[in-house]
Write an enzyme that holds these catalytic residues in place. Structure first.
Site, PDB file in Angstrom:
ATOM      1  N   GLN A 183       0.723  -1.085  -0.017  1.00 47.31           N
ATOM      2  CA  GLN A 183      -0.069  -0.144   0.131  1.00 47.31           C
ATOM      3  C   GLN A 183       0.796   1.250   0.093  1.00 47.31           C
ATOM      4  O   GLN A 183       0.178   2.323  -0.081  1.00 47.31           O
ATOM      5  CB  GLN A 183      -0.997  -0.057   1.139  1.00 47.31           C
ATOM      6  CG  GLN A 183      -2.045  -0.960   1.174  1.00 47.31           C
ATOM      7  CD  GLN A 183      -3.256  -0.656   0.290  1.00 47.31           C
ATOM      8  OE1 GLN A 183      -3.323   0.375  -0.476  1.00 47.31           O
ATOM      9  NE2 GLN A 183      -3.732  -1.835  -0.163  1.00 47.31           N
ATOM     10  N   CYS A 328     -10.400  -9.332   0.621  1.00 51.69           N
ATOM     11  CA  CYS A 328     -10.237 -10.832   0.939  1.00 51.69           C
ATOM     12  C   CYS A 328     -11.064 -11.285   1.908  1.00 51.69           C
ATOM     13  O   CYS A 328     -11.255 -12.553   2.140  1.00 51.69           O
ATOM     14  CB  CYS A 328      -8.847 -11.141   1.087  1.00 51.69           C
ATOM     15  SG  CYS A 328      -8.092 -10.012   2.399  1.00 51.69           S
TER      16      CYS A 328
HETATM   17  C1  LIG Z   1      -3.048  -6.071  -1.920  1.00 52.31           C
HETATM   18  C2  LIG Z   1      -2.275  -6.338  -0.879  1.00 52.31           C
HETATM   19  C3  LIG Z   1      -1.400  -7.647  -0.620  1.00 52.31           C
HETATM   20  C4  LIG Z   1      -1.746  -8.665  -1.633  1.00 52.31           C
HETATM   21  O1  LIG Z   1      -1.198  -8.411  -2.933  1.00 52.31           O
HETATM   22  P1  LIG Z   1      -1.363  -8.987  -4.475  1.00 52.31           P
HETATM   23  O2  LIG Z   1      -0.682  -8.421  -5.248  1.00 52.31           O
HETATM   24  O3  LIG Z   1      -2.703  -8.756  -4.495  1.00 52.31           O
HETATM   25  O4  LIG Z   1      -0.920 -10.555  -4.019  1.00 52.31           O
HETATM   26  C5  LIG Z   1      -0.853  -7.663   0.269  1.00 52.31           C
HETATM   27  N1  LIG Z   1      -0.787  -6.866   1.464  1.00 52.31           N
HETATM   28  C6  LIG Z   1      -1.201  -5.719   1.283  1.00 52.31           C
HETATM   29  C7  LIG Z   1      -0.971  -4.663   2.358  1.00 52.31           C
HETATM   30  C8  LIG Z   1      -2.165  -5.382   0.345  1.00 52.31           C
HETATM   31  O5  LIG Z   1      -2.689  -4.413   0.356  1.00 52.31           O
END
Ligand SMILES: *Cc1c(COP(=O)(O)O)cnc(C)c1O
Length: 388
Positions: A183, A328
């Site tokens: 993020q 998720c």
């Molecule tokens: C979106 C996200 C993930 C997962 O990333 P992907 O590329 O969708 O596997 C992991 N950690 C955080 C903090 C996220 O926001």
């Protein structure tokens, strides 16, 4: 015509048209269709060249050398490789790991598996604003601690952790420090050297790049030992085998470059829009902000609408795309474990929505969002209080 208003950028960002165009060029140029591992011919070398450019673009965003960037399929895979890779490789030094209750599932689930394999994990509880303090990490470190894993910016509440302070602590104690920066990369200043980060996960689809590509930064001086999870042709320093997806990687690199170039203007604009949204929502009354008032990113606003069920509100807000908790976690009726970890009641957690803004959000979108949330919250509150 699509009249929906998308305020779920923290779950995934739409691809910037400029990035899509760059990817299209890559997909349609015959020259770039060679296997980037086939360095014996021109086509392979051409593909390798654009991949190496992207590696520099991603490395630049975190103050790293391009040689320390490993391509993966996204932050989930990066987190898995960092956690399993470091834990398994360094298990002879100790079997204790420190993390936090508010981490993403892509960290918590691998840790759960590691616990089954005999590792011990301390899950720190953040304060009521979502902050994990460096003194908590210090207190948790033992002689057998090999790894600390903490996220930079929380995906549900947007709170920013003091990564530098924790990094220094870990470096002093010779403990490996992993940061999930999905993020924050491209949004906040990051320097893996001054912040003393050993492993950093990032992903393209949170920064207007394509889904299905990410990266893991692995400190090189000296090279940090990791046990690979995917074995094959020895690509990516033997840490992640598999033919590289040239167009995905090129899109990721270019998306990161755009983030860096436009970061300050973007962040100022988003802060203005977020404050506009918060002022509007406060007028509804009996609402609370979840998270920290100042130590947070400008693009995420998490709000509890007391007396209203978040899922019902979400359903009522047909044309407003937001999240109750993390993407998720939807489909389960469980209240957000992140908000619960902050000490919120089940009820308060269940009446919370996350609004996340981005590059294509306009002031008009925010006005419409305020109007529809105001309308639906009043309607739902009237329903539950039995008024007509
Ligand atoms: C979106 C996200 C993930 C997962 O990333 P992907 O590329 O969708 O596997 C992991 N950690 C955080 C903090 C996220 O926001």
């Amino acid at each position: 015509m699509n009249t929906s208003i998308y305020l779920d950028y923290a779950a995934s960002t739409p691809i910037d048209p400029r990035v899509a165009e760059r990817m299209y060029e890559c997909l349609t140029s015959f020259e770039l269709q060679g296997n980037p591992a086939s360095l014996s011919h021109r086509y392979g070398r051409a593909a390798r060249e654009v991949i190496e450019q992207a590696r520099v673009q991603v490395a630049n965003a975190i103050g790293a050398t391009s040689a320390s960037i490993i391509w993966t399929s996204g932050a989930t895979e990066s987190n898995n490789l960092a956690l399993f890779g470091a834990a398994h490789y360094h298990a002879d030094r100790g079997k204790h790991i420190v993390s936090a209750r508010t981490e993403h599932k892509a960290v918590l689930e691998p840790l759960k598996r590691l616990e089954k394999q005999g590792f011990r994990v301390t899950y720190l509880k953040p304060d009521q604003f979502g902050i994990v303090h460096s003194w908590q990490v210090q207190e948790a470190l033992t002689d057998t601690t090999i790894l600390v894993s903490l996220m930079h910016v929380n995906n549900e509440i947007g709170v920013i952790q003091d990564i530098s302070a924790i990094g220094q602590l870990c470096r002093d104690r010779n403990v490996i420090f992993h940061v999930d920066a999905a993020q924050s990369t491209g949004r906040l200043p990051i320097d893996v050297r001054t912040m003393k980060i050993d492993l950093l996960s990032t992903t393209a689809h949170k920064i207007y790049g394509p889904k299905g590509v990410g990266a893991l930064y692995v400190r090189r001086d000296p090279m940090l030992g990791l046990e690979p999870m995917i074995l094959g042709g020895g690509h990516e320093l033997g840490l992640r085998a598999g033919t590289l997806a040239t167009h995905q990687i090129v899109g990721f690199g270019f998306a990161m470059e755009l983030m860096m170039a436009e970061r300050e203007v973007d962040q100022m604009r988003l802060m203005t829009l977020r404050d506009q949204l918060w002022r509007g929502l406060q007028n509804i009354g009996d609402v609370d902000m979840n998270g920290h008032a100042t130590q947070r990113v400008p693009n995420i606003l998490n709000v509890a609408f007391h007396g209203v069920e978040g899922e019902s509100l979400l359903l009522a807000l047909q044309d407003l795309i937001v999240s109750a908790g993390a993407a998720c976690a939807t489909g389960s009726d469980e209240a957000s474990y992140v908000l619960r970890a902050l000490g919120r009641s089940d009820q308060a957690a269940q009446s919370s929505l996350r609004f996340s803004l981005g590059r294509f959000t306009t002031a008009n979108d925010i006005e419409i969002a305020i109007d529809s949330v105001t309308h639906e919250v009043s309607r739902l509150r009237a329903l539950t209080s039995g008024l007509p």
